[in-house]
Design a protein around this motif. Sequence first.
Motif, PDB file in Angstrom:
ATOM      1  N   THR A 145      45.910  72.522  65.220  1.00 18.54           N
ATOM      2  CA  THR A 145      45.182  72.882  63.997  1.00 18.54           C
ATOM      3  C   THR A 145      45.986  73.843  63.127  1.00 18.54           C
ATOM      4  OG1 THR A 145      43.168  72.626  65.303  1.00 18.54           O
ATOM      5  CG2 THR A 145      42.931  73.654  63.149  1.00 18.54           C
ATOM      6  N   TRP A 148      48.511  71.655  61.378  1.00 11.42           N
ATOM      7  CA  TRP A 148      47.914  70.840  60.319  1.00 11.42           C
ATOM      8  C   TRP A 148      47.426  71.697  59.145  1.00 11.42           C
ATOM      9  CZ3 TRP A 148      42.173  69.162  60.367  1.00 11.42           C
ATOM     10  CH2 TRP A 148      41.887  68.424  59.184  1.00 11.42           C
ATOM     11  N   PHE A 188      49.458  67.698  63.228  1.00  6.15           N
ATOM     12  CA  PHE A 188      48.516  66.605  62.962  1.00  6.15           C
ATOM     13  C   PHE A 188      48.609  65.559  64.067  1.00  6.15           C
ATOM     14  CE2 PHE A 188      46.778  62.855  60.906  1.00  6.15           C
ATOM     15  CZ  PHE A 188      45.693  63.374  60.211  1.00  6.15           C
ATOM     16  N   LEU A 191      46.831  66.611  67.223  1.00  5.48           N
ATOM     17  CA  LEU A 191      45.370  66.473  67.099  1.00  5.48           C
ATOM     18  C   LEU A 191      44.962  65.007  67.154  1.00  5.48           C
ATOM     19  CD1 LEU A 191      44.486  69.054  64.279  1.00  5.48           C
ATOM     20  CD2 LEU A 191      44.443  69.387  66.751  1.00  5.48           C
ATOM     21  N   LEU A 192      45.733  64.181  66.470  1.00  7.76           N
ATOM     22  CA  LEU A 192      45.426  62.747  66.426  1.00  7.76           C
ATOM     23  C   LEU A 192      45.462  62.143  67.838  1.00  7.76           C
ATOM     24  CD1 LEU A 192      44.801  60.662  64.194  1.00  7.76           C
ATOM     25  CD2 LEU A 192      47.236  60.066  64.175  1.00  7.76           C
ATOM     26  N   GLN A 258      42.728  63.837  55.079  1.00 10.40           N
ATOM     27  CA  GLN A 258      43.362  63.899  56.401  1.00 10.40           C
ATOM     28  C   GLN A 258      42.319  64.053  57.506  1.00 10.40           C
ATOM     29  OE1 GLN A 258      45.822  67.206  55.383  1.00 10.40           O
ATOM     30  NE2 GLN A 258      47.440  65.944  54.463  1.00 10.40           N
ATOM     31  N   LEU A 262      41.658  61.852  60.980  1.00  9.33           N
ATOM     32  CA  LEU A 262      41.544  62.460  62.309  1.00  9.33           C
ATOM     33  C   LEU A 262      40.206  62.141  62.973  1.00  9.33           C
ATOM     34  CD1 LEU A 262      42.787  66.175  62.286  1.00  9.33           C
ATOM     35  CD2 LEU A 262      43.691  64.253  63.603  1.00  9.33           C
TER      36      LEU A 262
END
Lengths: 337, 101
Positions: A145, A148, A188, A191-192, A258, A262
Amino acid sequence: MYTQAMDTMGKEPGDAKKPIRSAEEMQLEQRFDARIDEGGFIEAKDWMPEHYRKTLVRQISQHAHSEIVGMLPEGNWITRAPTLKRKAILLAKVQDEAGHGLYLYSAAETLGTSRDQMVDALHSGRAKYSSIFNYPTLTWADMGTIGWLVDGAAIMNQVPICRCSYAPYARAMIRICREESFHQRQGFEALLTMMQNGTEAQKAMVQDAVDRWWWPSIMMFGPPDDQSPNSAQSMRWGIKRFTNDDLRAKFIDAAVEQAKVLGVTLPDPDLKWNEERQHHDHGPIDWSEFWRVIGGDGPCNRERLGARVKAWEDGAWVREAALAHAAKRAEPTSLAA
Amino acid sequence: MTNPTPASAAEWPLWEVFVRSRSGLDHKHCGSLHAADPKMAIQMARDVYTRRQEGTSVWVVRSDQIVASDPADKDMYFDPMEDKVYRHPTFYKLPGSVDHM
């Protein structure tokens, strides 16, 4: 990382403009203004108004401090990264932050301040760093996080500084922006990966991290334009190119899209597209929290500053020993003859 | 500034860093850093300025050893070349048949 710049800078004695100026100085200032107006650059040894110099020293050093303090929240997770790959990535990112701090300290030094003076200003609490680093990193999802949202906000802010009128700062910024893109993308992607392949608990962990970092991230752009009294002068000088609110709006617009990819929700029920403004409307930002954190009373202020001061003091003998060693090596030895 | 400068005599000296990005190219100035001695300066230049294969060779030079022209002399120094257009090959107009010489 990024600086909240002029808005959060303490006043220093000697800030007030000197009323009397010589004809020569006025001529120099006219030439300086003309160069700024035609989009030219100012180099370290060029004449510049004292206030321009001070503003830059503060902004660049604050930016450097943010990079250095910004290593702490992430450094916390290096030994706890879930895989070797993620550990190597995080290590590289934290090393980059150290590098960015060094580029920026060097840029500030060209203005006639010493590294020790800047470090002392940070350690004594006279200099600030970005409010964002006073929040704790509670779970692994915080690493993604931060990449991102926090690095994303930083990039939004830093890209325009690549065209800053002060050339050494602009050059440092170009280098930083080139490296920073990886920071946001790795976050990112981390997290993805959790959102697409993770367990329910991991997905909940990502959502929780986003819920905690969203508001502090959008505060990174600094107070609203009508409460940012020094912005106009900085824009006039080509130090700042966009207002706080403009950059914040751009960031929010990008983040909303975005977040959809996600599969997380942003913790603001008032967030919706405004056709007329061509930006998203958002709910009220708790500026009292922002000023509290800037003022030294955030969740981790004391811990962060304490860690920096301890590192500096614990390293003192190394700095001294290295200098003593260099001096000894430089001595001409009669034995060698 | 009312605060006196803290003991800056204890600061490591400043070095300018030059990096050759590929063999065949010039070394180019890329920034500066503090280091106690030449060996440390080279090591740190590698760590700070070539983390992404930006270089195949680094030079470091003590910043206080660099002599530079004075920005205030810029016009006096460099403007005289402005009207010496005859120093460029394009100044000479030749017939088309021999213009590639």
